[in-house]
Motif scaffolding. Structure first.
Motif, mmCIF file in Angstrom:
data_model
loop_
_atom_site.group_PDB
_atom_site.id
_atom_site.type_symbol
_atom_site.label_atom_id
_atom_site.label_comp_id
_atom_site.label_asym_id
_atom_site.label_seq_id
_atom_site.Cartn_x
_atom_site.Cartn_y
_atom_site.Cartn_z
ATOM 1 N N UNK A 37 -7.679 18.823 -3.254
ATOM 2 C CA UNK A 37 -7.676 17.922 -2.095
ATOM 3 C C UNK A 37 -9.072 17.374 -1.813
ATOM 4 N N UNK A 38 -9.089 16.206 -1.209
ATOM 5 C CA UNK A 38 -10.344 15.515 -0.911
ATOM 6 C C UNK A 38 -11.206 16.331 0.041
ATOM 7 N N UNK A 39 -12.479 16.447 -0.311
ATOM 8 C CA UNK A 39 -13.445 17.060 0.586
ATOM 9 C C UNK A 39 -13.592 18.556 0.484
ATOM 10 N N UNK A 40 -12.847 19.221 -0.416
ATOM 11 C CA UNK A 40 -12.955 20.680 -0.498
ATOM 12 C C UNK A 40 -14.054 21.072 -1.482
ATOM 13 N N UNK A 41 -14.583 22.263 -1.274
ATOM 14 C CA UNK A 41 -15.656 22.804 -2.106
ATOM 15 C C UNK A 41 -15.041 23.752 -3.133
ATOM 16 N N UNK A 42 -15.103 23.403 -4.403
ATOM 17 C CA UNK A 42 -14.451 24.221 -5.437
ATOM 18 C C UNK A 42 -15.115 25.580 -5.606
ATOM 19 N N UNK A 99 0.864 -1.182 0.000
ATOM 20 C CA UNK A 99 0.000 0.000 0.000
ATOM 21 C C UNK A 99 0.895 1.224 0.000
ATOM 22 N N UNK A 100 0.976 1.909 -1.126
ATOM 23 C CA UNK A 100 1.907 3.025 -1.284
ATOM 24 C C UNK A 100 1.497 4.250 -0.478
ATOM 25 N N UNK A 101 0.193 4.366 -0.209
ATOM 26 C CA UNK A 101 -0.323 5.521 0.509
ATOM 27 C C UNK A 101 -1.789 5.709 0.170
ATOM 28 N N UNK A 102 -2.455 6.673 0.805
ATOM 29 C CA UNK A 102 -3.868 6.934 0.491
ATOM 30 C C UNK A 102 -4.068 7.280 -0.980
ATOM 31 N N UNK A 103 -5.251 6.970 -1.485
ATOM 32 C CA UNK A 103 -5.603 7.261 -2.880
ATOM 33 C C UNK A 103 -7.003 7.870 -2.872
ATOM 34 N N UNK A 104 -7.064 9.193 -2.944
ATOM 35 C CA UNK A 104 -8.328 9.896 -2.782
ATOM 36 C C UNK A 104 -9.113 9.948 -4.098
ATOM 37 N N UNK A 105 -10.439 10.001 -4.014
ATOM 38 C CA UNK A 105 -11.253 10.034 -5.240
ATOM 39 C C UNK A 105 -11.022 11.275 -6.084
ATOM 40 N N UNK A 106 -10.618 12.382 -5.462
ATOM 41 C CA UNK A 106 -10.378 13.618 -6.215
ATOM 42 C C UNK A 106 -8.917 13.791 -6.615
ATOM 43 N N UNK A 107 -8.092 12.772 -6.392
ATOM 44 C CA UNK A 107 -6.692 12.849 -6.801
ATOM 45 C C UNK A 107 -5.892 13.750 -5.888
ATOM 46 N N UNK A 108 -5.180 14.712 -6.486
ATOM 47 C CA UNK A 108 -4.326 15.601 -5.715
ATOM 48 C C UNK A 108 -2.926 15.038 -5.557
ATOM 49 N N UNK A 109 -2.107 15.755 -4.821
ATOM 50 C CA UNK A 109 -0.712 15.371 -4.601
ATOM 51 C C UNK A 109 -0.448 15.342 -3.101
ATOM 52 N N UNK A 110 -0.008 14.194 -2.594
ATOM 53 C CA UNK A 110 0.364 14.062 -1.183
ATOM 54 C C UNK A 110 1.840 14.406 -1.052
ATOM 55 N N UNK A 111 2.153 15.306 -0.111
ATOM 56 C CA UNK A 111 3.533 15.713 0.104
ATOM 57 C C UNK A 111 4.076 15.061 1.373
ATOM 58 N N UNK A 112 5.093 14.244 1.194
ATOM 59 C CA UNK A 112 5.716 13.581 2.328
ATOM 60 C C UNK A 112 5.030 12.265 2.650
ATOM 61 N N UNK A 113 5.830 11.267 2.999
ATOM 62 C CA UNK A 113 5.294 9.942 3.343
ATOM 63 C C UNK A 113 5.190 9.722 4.843
ATOM 64 N N UNK A 114 5.887 10.515 5.621
ATOM 65 C CA UNK A 114 5.950 10.262 7.057
ATOM 66 C C UNK A 114 4.579 10.378 7.717
ATOM 67 N N UNK A 115 3.717 11.284 7.218
ATOM 68 C CA UNK A 115 2.404 11.470 7.828
ATOM 69 C C UNK A 115 1.546 10.226 7.769
ATOM 70 N N UNK A 116 1.392 9.652 6.564
ATOM 71 C CA UNK A 116 0.535 8.468 6.492
ATOM 72 C C UNK A 116 1.257 7.213 7.002
ATOM 73 N N UNK A 132 -1.240 28.733 0.710
ATOM 74 C CA UNK A 132 -1.243 29.147 2.114
ATOM 75 C C UNK A 132 -2.594 29.683 2.562
ATOM 76 N N UNK A 133 -3.340 30.317 1.661
ATOM 77 C CA UNK A 133 -4.543 31.045 2.060
ATOM 78 C C UNK A 133 -5.851 30.352 1.667
ATOM 79 N N UNK A 134 -5.810 29.309 0.839
ATOM 80 C CA UNK A 134 -7.039 28.638 0.408
ATOM 81 C C UNK A 134 -6.929 27.142 0.651
ATOM 82 N N UNK A 135 -8.025 26.453 0.359
ATOM 83 C CA UNK A 135 -8.056 25.003 0.535
ATOM 84 C C UNK A 135 -7.448 24.256 -0.650
ATOM 85 N N UNK A 136 -6.720 24.963 -1.500
ATOM 86 C CA UNK A 136 -5.969 24.279 -2.538
ATOM 87 C C UNK A 136 -4.859 23.428 -1.925
#
Length: 828
Positions: free
Chosen positions: A268-273, A216-233, A326-330
């Motif tokens: 990111x998963x769960x954000x409102x565009x 299992x390489x890491x989470x795979x969200x339905x909306x895609x995106x880019x996960x930064x860093x492996x230590x968290x998961x 830094x300022x939005x849910x992007x």
């Protein structure tokens, strides 16, 4: 606890109020935890989701059939299983059908089921739904006594305590829920990776969590995106809790007019565009973020997700991106809490559950154990069914073999009960067998039917042997779990959607998501800088007139040109001896005819400073040095790490004597041979080791002794399989072998490298080139040419060169740089 008897004969129990409130709150909390908010670790479902899928199965809303009004589904759930409001049931049903909420949707929707932009679903009287194909794997074998059924809320029917769930729902789709005093927030994963991890666990029950993480390489969200860093998961996989940084995926597009736009294609998963675009527009209107012209949501079924942020001319995409992140849910943080309900001591399909934070191995272990229990119960059911059929077949075969006697007994009997009793007395049948015989159709008496009975008997015996063998060997049941899970993954699995980048987000710059490409950077006398893709420079024959690459204002001309990648660092060293650096992609990319952006809008350069030397490098390390040479022949070298903090504010690079200025800065390894070349054609080959490393604030030492009226034009590093290329201001150039020169100590006058600098013009620069290199030259009026290095002939030290670019006065060559074929291949 005191008791008081009332006059009416009742009893009053005196309980402290705090005890009663505490107990009532505990009862309420556990009700919310067990019956509403948390998923069961075995099938991954909350009660409402389990009841929805079970109700749809009961309504026969299979994937291959027609859809049915959601109002009917909600009514079925409310009427038989879920004593809560219709809104909560419909919201849960809608979520099961949203491909941006579920990694693998279990409901196939028809109608408006809402959007990622936050628009709600239509009322349930308008929408329709049926089970998705993968949902059928959740209820498969439920009619084979694989799970316990309990009374519903009014004891009018039964409902399952858990679904058989061949599909690992919790790991693949995750879960979110807020209970009383606790919450769960589990990420989704890729089915193929989960199946691989389950197989690895089945093969080795003692497998470590780190070994499971190789599957299992890491989470795979339905909306895609880019996960930064492996230590968290990875921390979440080990402990059940962790933090994942997710950024939107984007491209940078350039319009025909040269304007840049940042296009976000995954969020990111769960954000409102809709909220994101609204926020960006507010920042642009209030100038909280400079450089944004407009923001629009261009999402459609045809183009997919597309959030477009248009930039103003001259805006630096990196700065805008960092502010948006830094300022939005992007960019968001996904806090992992792997909290689920697990079977209490005794396990199985029992109803006793307790909340527990789980690591990755426990999540897999509970699922596998559940599947083992389901397959065991299914096998027992199938075995009992086969044994019952074998029992009847034995009687049927006996009866067919003695059919005449059986018919005689039946005809002689007064009624069915007498016939059954007579058959039982004659052949030793029990009630089930005798019933099957008296109900047997006459068509079964044909020879063909008799053979079919014997064939069926042989098949049943084979099945019984298989079922008994399976129940006798637990490892075979585990192997069957592995086989069924892999078949499921092959049937429904797909590729990852979420990209994982190794570095932590705090250490990542925007250039890591910007396409790496070769570019040409030009700087004019008045400080205008821009970059162009190298592909715009077409190769030409030597002596051509070149192409226009810059429209300059009157009296302005190009002073610097160099080739780099968008990920490179550029260290600028000015006429005052200060050093600055930026990344190449921070330089605005503009059209071929564009003038560019003034460098003072990017660097904090003083009004009287000019950029006189440029060094391009991939990183700052102690093993590399910047070797600097001034117009008066002074040289010095510093470790590149001395400049790591320069950035756009600048630091001192060299203390210059009055009237002196920096003319060259090159990257070295500390032990190279260097060549210093003057404008009037003298060259000194000198070992770099004769110049010791110095601090940034030092002046340096004498490099070459200059004749009257001469100045240093360039310093180059001697490289293997290269020659020295020199070019004059009148477009004349030649290549010379380094071996034609003898090494001398610094502070000497050197040897001749060019014959006639009076007629052909003084030397404006030099560099080490290989035959495979290509050269880009640019003139003061913005003309440029790209030629092969081997088209410029090798000549002796005293030769005067040939035409490289054909120019007419008052134009003159101001700079050139090389394009290495090997470097280009390495970069790709």
């Amino acid at each position: 606890m005191d008791e008081t008897t009332t006059p009416e004969g009742g009893t009053i129990i005196n309980i402290p109020i705090q005890d009663e409130v505490r107990q009532a709150y505990i009862d309420y909390s556990m009700s919310v935890i067990i019956q509403r908010a948390l998923p069961d670790v075995r099938d991954g479902l909350k009660p409402v989701h389990r009841r929805i899928l079970y109700a749809m199965d009961k309504l026969n809303l299979v994937s291959g059939g027609p859809t049915r009004k959601c109002a009917q589904i909600v009514g079925e759930v409310l009427g038989h299983y879920h004593p809560h409001g219709d809104a909560s049931v419909y919201d849960a049903l809608v979520r099961l059908g949203q491909d941006f909420s579920q990694r693998y949707t279990t409901v196939t929707p028809k109608g408006n089921f809402g959007t990622i932009g936050g628009f709600p679903a239509a009322a349930y009287r308008y929408t329709e739904a049926k089970m998705a194909k993968i949902a059928e794997e959740m209820v498969k074998d439920i009619d084979k006594e694989t799970v316990d059924l309990i009374d519903n809320f009014d004891q009018s029917t039964k409902e399952p305590t858990v679904l058989p769930a061949q599909f690992p729902y919790l790991l693949c789709n995750g879960a979110t829920g807020i209970a009383v005093g606790m919450a769960t927030n589990m990420p989704s994963h890729n089915l193929r990776e989960v199946a691989s991890a389950i197989s690895a666990y089945v093969d080795n029950r003692d497998i470590s969590i780190d070994e499971l993480m190789s599957h299992i390489k890491g989470p795979d969200f339905p909306t895609g995106g880019v996960i930064y860093g492996r230590e968290g998961f990875r921390k979440a996989y080990r402990t059940g809790r962790g933090k994942i940084v997710i950024r939107s995926k984007f491209d940078i597009e350039t319009s025909r007019t040269g304007r840049e736009s940042i296009v976000f294609t995954e969020v990111p998963y769960g954000v409102n565009t809709t909220n994101i675009i609204k926020k960006i527009k507010e920042f642009a209107r209030d100038k909280t973020i400079d450089g944004i012209s407009s923001a629009n949501d261009e999402t459609s079924d045809r183009t997919g997700l597309r959030l477009v942020v248009e930039l103003k001319r001259g805006a630096i995409a990196k700065i805008v991106l960092n502010q948006l992140f830094a300022k939005t849910e992007l960019q968001t943080n996904f806090s992992v809490i792997n909290l689920a309900l697990v079977p209490d001591a005794g396990g199985g399909n029992g109803q006793s559950l307790k909340p527990q934070v789980l690591n990755l191995k426990q999540l897999i272990e509970y699922f596998v154990n559940h599947r083992v229990d389901v397959i065991t119960r299914r096998t027992k059911f199938e075995l009992n069914k086969a044994l019952a059929r074998e029992h009847i077949l034995e009687a049927l075969i006996i009866a067919v073999d003695a059919i005449d006697e059986v018919i005689k007994i039946i005809r002689a009997s007064r009624d069915v009960q007498d016939a059954k009793a007579a058959l039982e007395n004659r052949f030793g049948f029990d009630d089930i067998q005798s019933t099957a015989i008296v109900e047997m159709r006459l068509a079964r008496l044909t020879n063909l039917q008799i053979e079919e009975l014997r064939k069926e008997m042989a098949e049943i015996k084979t099945l019984i042997a298989y079922y008994r063998d399976l129940l006798a060997h637990e490892e075979k049941i585990f192997a069957l779990v592995k086989t069924e899970t892999n078949e499921l993954a092959e049937k429904y699995g797909d590729d990852r959607r979420t990209q994982i980048v190794a570095q932590e987000a705090e250490e990542i710059n925007a250039e890591d998501m910007i396409r790496k490409e070769d570019v040409v950077v030009t700087i004019s006398k008045f400080g205008y800088i821009k970059r162009l893709p190298l592909t715009l420079y077409k190769s030409q024959a030597r002596g051509g007139k070149g192409n226009g690459s810059m429209n300059l204002v009157e009296d302005d001309y190009v002073t610097q040109i160099f080739v780099a990648t968008t990920h490179s660092y550029i260290t600028f060293i000015t006429s005052e001896g200060r050093a600055y650096w930026i990344r190449v992609h921070e330089i605005p990319e503009m059209s071929r005819a564009s003038r560019g952006t003034n460098i003072k809008s990017i660097l904090q350069v003083n009004a009287n400073e000019e950029i006189t030397a440029i060094v391009v490098m991939s990183d700052y390390t102690d093993s590399q040095y910047i070797f600097m040479a001034t117009q008066n022949g002074i040289v010095k070298k510093c470790k590149t790490t001395e400049f790591a903090n320069a950035k756009t504010r600048g630091v001192i690079a060299i203390n210059l004597n009055e009237g002196d200025k920096l003319v060259s800065a090159i990257l070295t390894d500390g032990s190279s041979d260097l060549m210093l070349i003057t404008r009037k054609g003298q060259a000194l080959l000198v070992p770099e080791t004769t110049v010791r490393p110095m601090g940034r604030s030092s002046t340096g030492v004498t490099g070459i002794r200059l004749s009257d009226g001469d100045e240093l034009a360039a310093a180059i590093r001697v490289e293997d399989a290269t020659n020295a290329l020199v070019v004059t201001e009148r477009g004349v150039g030649k290549r010379v072998e380094f071996s034609d020169f003898n090494s001398h100590n610094r502070g000497t006058g050197g040897q001749r490298i060019f014959g006639d600098t009076g007629c052909k013009g003084e030397i404006i620069g030099a560099m080490a080139v290989s035959p495979d290199d290509e050269i880009v030259c640019i003139t003061s009026l913005g003309k440029s040419i790209r030629v092969k290095a081997d088209s410029i002939p090798l000549q002796g030290r005293s030769a005067s060169g040939i035409k490289v670019i054909n120019i007419t006065e008052p134009d003159f060559v101001v700079g050139f740089d090389k394009i290495s074929k090997d470097d280009a291949e390495d970069k790709e």
